[in-house]
Design a protein around this motif. Sequence first.
Motif, short mmCIF file in Angstrom:
data_model
loop_
_atom_site.label_atom_id
_atom_site.label_comp_id
_atom_site.label_asym_id
_atom_site.label_seq_id
_atom_site.Cartn_x
_atom_site.Cartn_y
_atom_site.Cartn_z
N THR A 1 -50.79 -86.73 17.04
CA THR A 1 -50.21 -88.36 17.25
C THR A 1 -51.22 -89.25 16.67
O THR A 1 -52.35 -88.93 16.51
N THR B 1 -51.82 -93.79 15.86
CA THR B 1 -51.39 -95.01 15.91
C THR B 1 -51.81 -95.95 14.92
O THR B 1 -53.13 -95.71 14.44
N ASN C 1 -46.43 -96.06 15.75
CA ASN C 1 -46.55 -95.01 16.76
C ASN C 1 -46.19 -93.90 16.10
O ASN C 1 -45.10 -93.58 16.06
#
Length: 250
Positions: A186, A188, A238
Amino acid sequence: MNQKEYWNKKALDFPRYDKNKDGFQQKIIKLLKDENIINDKTSVLDIGCGTGVYTIPLAKECGNITALDISSKMLELLEEDSWNYNVNTKIQTRCSNWKEFKSTEKYDLVLATLSAAFSDEQDFEKILQYSKKHVCFIDFVDTKGSNFEELLYNTYGIEKAIFKDLENKKKWLEHKNIEFKTTPLTNTYSKLIEIDEAIYKIKEILKSSQENIILSEEEIRIVLNPLKIGNKINYVINMKLELLHWRTTS
């Protein structure tokens, strides 16, 4: 507008490598080291390298990198930054799309990060032609969620774009009976951007959506008001990603 013109235009506001904000890149590099994919002698082909967000930190760890991109403007920025970070001697840029790329070399690692270079099975097959040891892809899982898209979804019900690149690569690998490994990731990314740039991004989202919604610039300004900080707009992406890796034999 052809693909080269499109990506040259995108280069104007494309992210550039910043050693003070490279936590995600360092996470990738650690994964590649832990899997014994890279070392200080590794040769890399970076397909769709863009401005070098991954190329430059990899150049610090590897032997040499061929940085391939269709956009000459992207490569100009990469070359400028490679000098600034003292890795210019390790990076050779090539301005070409993947279909037209030719080389007499094979590479220890063929890498593509969020690349739009692959459109059919022939593009995947070509990877095997140039990989000596490893292939790594980093792709979106299903969607790329920006706060702009979230805003448009909440206001007008515009659905987020679905990315099938990762799914298509996995199907191709399964068809070829090639074993692969995936690692979830992940990330951001956020920055303050000018209102004109924000308006442009909203228009691009509207253009690519299935809904037939047309907004004037004034309407877009009103929609963006909740994201306004001073005279700029807070833009946040995101990303839910996967690193897809497999080993090849030359």
